[in-house]
Scaffold this motif. Structure first.
Motif: not given
Length: 673
Positions: A515-532
């Protein structure tokens, strides 16, 4: 800035401050993907009706939905009918993108009929859409627009995208003076050797600009059958033609054709000699060596010619050029010369580097020496390897430990472990980088990495330790780093480590991590979205493919690349049609190539999420006056496999990223607040 994963770069740091953010713990799952299957069929009538809505935003949204869902034939008909009447440029853009996604050849002629009445921006979008759809009709339209002064480049890009099917028409366009330049460029970019003979046969009759484009196309195609014609072009009266022929010969021919190039390197203008020397370094380094040395040491040499000689020497180092590179170690180009020497196989270059490094009180040449040993250890005798490691080990600083680890010196392990307990977070980050460079060489000390990781409070040190844990395959309990998965500064690396260790977690922790990985796809930070996205690939979460497909619409190129790589690693056949539709409208070449590869081979054996190799990225950051030491510089590195790393430079400004596959990396320098 992009460059190959092996190289050196001097940069002036730019400053960018990121706003703090925490990932939402209680947010909903990512938005649902576009409707598909029978649900999509139900949404079609409503979307077609909304194409006539009075509000432009509603019409654009309806067009976007029809690009993804609804019965194909009716959707295309409705989109084309609306296109005939639409006056809002933003809605027209949505209509054209939807038609590109559909890829229906019936749309080509209706779109083409509007080209003469629309403004430039609309014509560019229309030509791009026609190129995406492809087919014989599309090729004919694009060739007709090659000569347009304002949108001819877009027509050319469309033909390149269509590829080999465009060849007959592009070859025909070589005969049309106003189209010949772009036709030749397109043939070079397509790279099909069937274009070699037509290009060669038209060289003499072509106007100078087209002749230059044709010569460069022959160089790009790299078909050795073009060599005689290219050699003849060396006697052309136009300097631009000669320069293009020299470049092309460096791509096509070898030492057997180097004599006329060497002759040009000895006479003529500085520009001509510079081009000839650059080509000669590639074609015949033995012949180039004395000429380069003469140009570099001659005080009468023009600045342009000397700079070109040095650049050619540094770009293509080889054994015959070692003496000239060694001479550069006494000049302001010493660091670049040392890095070039580190790329030369054999012991001669390594011995020269060791001697120069021993005489350098600042130890500025040590990174190149460590790289030389890492790259060529098997070619060096044991005494030389031992001497290099002893020299590097003599530096007691954290940087010295990192460089020893770069040289794969397992004897540095005690110093690395001790560095993990340093009170200075920068030193702990350096120890983490050293541990990453040692990788499997850590042996039993990998448990120390785990201990340090779970208790590390500093974000930069945590990131370095997380990468070390991945490189050394250390075991980590995901529950112990769960909180770091919600902090943007550490989320990507924490998610990667979690994903790599999911089999060590219980069902509850596994569900929470996914769930954390999928939620991270919505982060405001592009690096976090890429990492997810990469974390989902590491966890092999095939159930996340819909969320990943939705993320292919991300505004950031690097995020879309990471998502494409993740989908490639997951290899879910059900995603192939949605991926193919996205590939048709993707503008970034790297992302598009990745998507095309995934869509073309659904269900094939997936590649590993991280493509490791033997290459080492080595960048040296030169700070502007007044800026602090290199260790205060944060560097973002975007890798070809989709990883987006955030690391610190060493105290002397070096940035090291080990064990990479070949490709193109992008480096961005900033100052952390």
């Amino acid at each position: 800035m992009r460059f190959g994963v092996v190289g050196v770069l001097w940069l002036v740091a730019s400053v960018a401050h990121a706003q703090p953010e925490r990932l939402p713990r209680d947010s909903d799952e990512p938005p649902a993907p576009p409707p598909m299957g029978w649900i999509g069929e139900l949404t079609g009538p409503r979307s077609r009706a909304e194409l006539d809505a009075p509000d432009g935003a509603t019409r654009a949204a309806a067009a976007a939905r029809l690009g993804r869902s609804g019965e194909a034939g009716r959707a295309v008909d409705a989109l084309l009918a609306r296109l005939d009447e639409e006056h809002d440029a933003r809605v027209r853009a949505a209509l054209l993108e939807a038609l590109a996604r559909r890829g229906d050849p019936r749309a080509v002629v209706p779109i083409a009929e509007h080209l003469t009445e629309w403004e430039r921006a609309d014509r560019e979008l229309a030509l791009r859409t026609i190129g995406v759809i492809g087919g014989e009709r599309a090729i004919r339209v694009l060739v007709d627009w090659l000569a347009a002064s304002d949108v001819g480049d877009e027509a050319m890009n469309g033909l390149v995208r269509i590829g080999a099917a465009s060849l007959p028409h592009l070859i025909g366009a070589l005969e049309i003076p106003i189209s010949a330049v772009r036709a030749a460029i397109a043939l070079g970019r397509i790279g099909d050797a069937r274009a070699t003979h037509p290009l060669v046969s038209r060289l003499r009759a072509a106007l100078p600009p087209a002749r230059v484009a044709m010569i460069r196309a022959l160089g790009a195609i790299a078909d050795e059958r073009a060599t005689p014609a290219l050699v003849r072009m060396l006697s052309d009266s136009e300097p631009g033609t000669v320069a293009a022929a020299l470049w092309a010969l460096s791509r096509v021919a070898g030492a057997e054709h180097a004599q006329p190039v060497a002759s040009l390197a000895d006479r003529g203008t500085s520009e001509q000699r510079a081009a000839a020397l650059t080509a000669l370094v590639v074609m015949d380094p033995v012949a180039a060596a004395p000429r380069l040395e003469a140009v570099i040491v001659d005080p009468e040499t023009s600045a342009l010619l000397r700079a070109a000689a040095v650049e050619a020497l540094l770009a293509r180092p080889s054994a015959p050029l070692v003496p000239t590179l060694v001479a550069l170690l006494e000049t302001p180009q010493r660091l670049a010369a040392a890095e070039a020497l580190s790329r030369v196989e054999g012991s001669t270059a390594a011995v020269a580097l060791l001697e120069a490094a021993r005489a350098d009180p600042d130890r500025a040449l040590d990174p190149a020496l460590a790289l030389a040993l890492r790259r060529h250890a098997e070619e060096l005798d044991s005494d030389l390897r031992l001497a290099i490691r002893e020299h590097l080990r003599a530096d007691p600083s954290p940087r010295g430990a990192v460089l020893s680890a770069l040289a794969r010196d397992g004897g540095i392990r005690p110093r690395v472990v001790a560095g993990l307990a340093s009170p200075d977070p920068v030193d702990r980050a350096s120890a983490g980088l050293a541990a990453q460079l040692l990788g499997d060489g850590l042996g039993s000390d990998r448990a120390r990495i785990t201990e340090a990781l779970v208790s590390e409070p500093d974000p930069a040190a945590f990131r370095a330790l997380a990468l070390a844990a991945l490189a050394s395959r250390a075991s980590v309990d995901p529950a112990q780093i769960d909180s770091r998965s919600w902090e943007p500064a550490t989320a990507p690396e924490a998610l990667w480590v979690t994903a790599a260790n999911l089999d060590r977690a219980g069902p509850r922790v596994r569900r929470r991590a996914r769930r954390a990985m999928r939620r991270a796809l919505r982060s405001a930070q592009p690096r976090v979205r890429a990492g997810a996205a990469m974390a989902l690939a590491i966890a092999h979460d095939t159930g996340a493919w819909r969320a990943l497909v939705a993320a292919l619409g991300d505004e950031h190129d690097a995020v879309r690349l990471a998502v494409a790589r993740a989908l490639e690693a997951l290899a879910v056949p059900a995603a192939s049609s949605a991926i193919a539709a996205r590939a048709r409208v993707e503008r970034d070449d790297r992302v598009r190539r990745a998507l095309v590869a995934v869509a073309a081979s659904p269900g094939r054996r997936p590649p590993p999420p991280f493509r490791r190799g033997d290459a080492v990225l080595h960048v040296r950051i030169s700070t502007a006056p007044g800026l602090s030491r290199g260790a205060d510089l944060a560097v973002d590195v975007l890798l070809p496999d989709g990883r987006w790393l955030s690391t610190l430079a060493l105290s002397s400004g070096e940035v090291l990223v080990p064990d990479l596959a070949e490709g193109e990396a992008e480096v961005q320098v900033r100052l952390d607040p």
